[in-house]
Design a protein around this motif. Sequence first.
Motif, short mmCIF file in Angstrom:
data_model
loop_
_atom_site.label_atom_id
_atom_site.label_comp_id
_atom_site.label_asym_id
_atom_site.label_seq_id
_atom_site.Cartn_x
_atom_site.Cartn_y
_atom_site.Cartn_z
N THR A 153 31.35 37.71 34.21
CA THR A 153 32.16 36.86 33.34
C THR A 153 31.36 36.08 32.31
OG1 THR A 153 33.61 36.62 35.25
CG2 THR A 153 34.09 35.22 33.36
N HIS A 199 32.88 49.10 30.91
CA HIS A 199 33.92 48.74 29.96
C HIS A 199 33.28 47.76 29.00
CE1 HIS A 199 33.84 45.42 32.68
NE2 HIS A 199 34.92 44.82 32.24
N ASP A 250 31.19 40.21 28.80
CA ASP A 250 30.05 40.02 29.71
C ASP A 250 29.27 41.32 29.93
OD1 ASP A 250 32.53 40.63 31.01
OD2 ASP A 250 31.65 40.20 32.97
N HIS A 251 29.82 42.45 29.50
CA HIS A 251 29.13 43.74 29.65
C HIS A 251 28.61 44.27 28.33
CE1 HIS A 251 30.61 44.15 33.83
NE2 HIS A 251 31.46 43.25 33.35
N ASP A 293 33.65 45.26 38.07
CA ASP A 293 34.93 44.98 37.43
C ASP A 293 35.98 45.96 37.93
OD1 ASP A 293 32.70 43.86 35.88
OD2 ASP A 293 34.34 42.96 34.75
N HIS A 320 39.29 42.02 39.71
CA HIS A 320 38.06 41.86 40.52
C HIS A 320 38.40 41.93 42.01
CE1 HIS A 320 35.85 41.00 36.91
NE2 HIS A 320 36.80 40.14 36.57
N HIS A 338 28.30 41.31 40.45
CA HIS A 338 29.22 40.62 39.53
C HIS A 338 29.55 39.24 40.11
CE1 HIS A 338 32.70 40.11 36.72
NE2 HIS A 338 32.04 40.97 35.97
ZN LIG Z 1 32.66 41.62 34.07
#
Ligand SMILES: [Zn+2]
Length: 271
Positions: free
Chosen positions: A10, A65, A69-70, A170, A216, A238
């Motif tokens: 996140t 994805h 945050d990615h 995720d 999540h 994560h």
């Molecule tokens: Zn994430």
Amino acid sequence: MLKILGCRGTNSVYGKGFNKYGSYTSSLISVHNDTAILLDMGTGVQSLSSEEINNIREYNIFFSHIHWDHLIGILGFKPIFHNNVKLNFYLSKNYNFSTLEEFLGNIYKPPFFPVSVEVFKAKLSFNILEERKKYIFNGSELTYIDGNHPNTSKIYKLNINGITYIYATDYEHSPSSDEELIAFAKGADFLIYDTTYLPEDYEGKMDGVSKRGWGHSTYVKGCEIAKKANVKNFVLFHHNPEYDDNILEKMHLMSLKKCPNSIIARDSMII
Ligand SMILES: [Zn+2]
Ligand SMILES: [Zn+2]
């Protein structure tokens, strides 16, 4: 081997209470000679050392994805400004980008960023992720299935020198997607799994807000999947930015009771 560059979910989080498991958001890297497979570009990519950056000439970049945050680490990703470096991006067709300019041009543009894509020096290529294709880089194999997450996600299986890693971040558990994940992960060496919430937090018992449908999962669900898939190591990943080292340590201990093969991810960990 696979190096965890970032395992926070996140949002990055820093300071006292967050040093043990780390700050950086999701990113993993596998390097063979001068070629790398990079899974996600969270802020973790900033932790690559100068030595690693000088050594790697080609990055093959896949995304679970592209939630921020990615992806956000791309803004601090030095190799993009280097000559003699190749960056090969592989993106899901779900995003409807058909060129690199459409993808990166949306990120590197005023008023969000001071310079635009013209300043890049690396050789960039844009590829749409092909369904059911097995990608092979220097003997490492990569395949994927769809995950269960808002705006879609991918779950990757990476085989490096005979070790199989499943990267399922995720991901929200659900009966049908769990079945697919269990089949995909069967017998893997590592299941890297989204354990964003404690079960009571997921149910809304901690702050009155249910996290059902937020995309999540929990260590309890992950552990069930790991057992059914007969994976050798279950990796908690994560990490919730609201959970400090104490909470994560407790979560790991509780996970160990259910799955004695539980490992908790931290920045710079090699698995
Ligand atoms: Zn994430
Ligand atoms: Zn996400």
